[in-house]
Design a protein around this motif. Sequence first.
Motif, short mmCIF file in Angstrom:
data_model
loop_
_atom_site.label_atom_id
_atom_site.label_comp_id
_atom_site.label_asym_id
_atom_site.label_seq_id
_atom_site.Cartn_x
_atom_site.Cartn_y
_atom_site.Cartn_z
N ARG A 2 0.83 -1.21 0.00
CA ARG A 2 0.00 0.00 0.00
C ARG A 2 0.86 1.25 0.00
O ARG A 2 0.36 2.35 -0.25
N GLU B 17 -3.04 0.79 -3.76
CA GLU B 17 -3.67 2.11 -3.58
C GLU B 17 -3.62 2.91 -4.88
O GLU B 17 -4.39 3.86 -5.04
N LYS B 18 -2.73 2.53 -5.79
CA LYS B 18 -2.53 3.31 -7.01
C LYS B 18 -2.83 2.53 -8.29
O LYS B 18 -3.05 3.13 -9.34
#
Length: 325
Positions: free
Chosen positions: A170, A190-191
Amino acid sequence: MQTVRFSAIGNPTDVLQIVETSLPEPGPGEVRIKVLASPINPSDLLFVQNLYGILPELPSGAGFEGVGIVDKVGEGVAMRTGIRVSFTATGAWSDYTLANQRSLIPVPDSLSDEVAAQLFVNPFSAYAMLEESGLQPGQWVLLTAAGSSFSKIVIQLCKLKGIQTIGTVRHNELDDELKAMGVTAIVNTEKEKLTSRVKALTEGKGVACVLEAVGGNTASDALKCLAKGGTMLLYGVLSLQNPSFNVGLMIFRELTVKGFWLSDWMRRVDSQTRQNVARNVLTLLVGGKIQLPVEATYPLSDIKKAIEHSEQPGRHGKILVKSNQ
């Protein structure tokens, strides 16, 4: 002597206490160990919250593994005192603790206390799960929570075996460390979209196995990354959230999802298999082929600070507690 105990279920930093008590006396088949060092593992903290596979008998000690010196032996134990051993026991966070003689592994002089303290839970789990997975050289495995101590060991083992690894994170603080250990690819969930990234990395085939420790949406997405006939081994639920699985996906891709708990695996396999795992893990550690980094060491009296540190993201190694004596 001092020992860490809890008399109520709850957050470890709230319920754990340092208690002064007398030295324990070993019973038949037991040894008393002068503890040198013990790690803080997720299972230790889950146990205090009654979220583990063993029910605490209150008041209870805490900490499941460590390294120490055999200080006294009970009836029927054919072992001399003064030997340094890796051990498993409920109550490892203590100056002295009792352990069954069957849980002891003599530690060679070439292994430091810091490494020997972590000998059992993560290295044995990593080695055993790779054996259980049946992964072959060239195949892909997806590791959720790639920055964990467990996943770092798996990455190193897979590099030795020629198995390709994809690790989820993360945050990207540990990317350089994971790459140095041999991870093939890193996905920041998260991306990036996990399923799309895995599909691209594996040329649309998916991974043969997922070693899953997070639960929730991460586990649900990881299942979609499995190739036809693939297997997911569940060994943790760090998010404390249950995943939701697509039944149709499981049927038509013929997927297998099953749990893995080292305690049960050790009871299930024969003694020769257990001995082989112990010998192979020790050989890898002594030879320096597997690294078990330590980020910080705390005295037993600072157990709450040690736990807080262990729960911080982006750690580069295990947090250890050492006896005050």
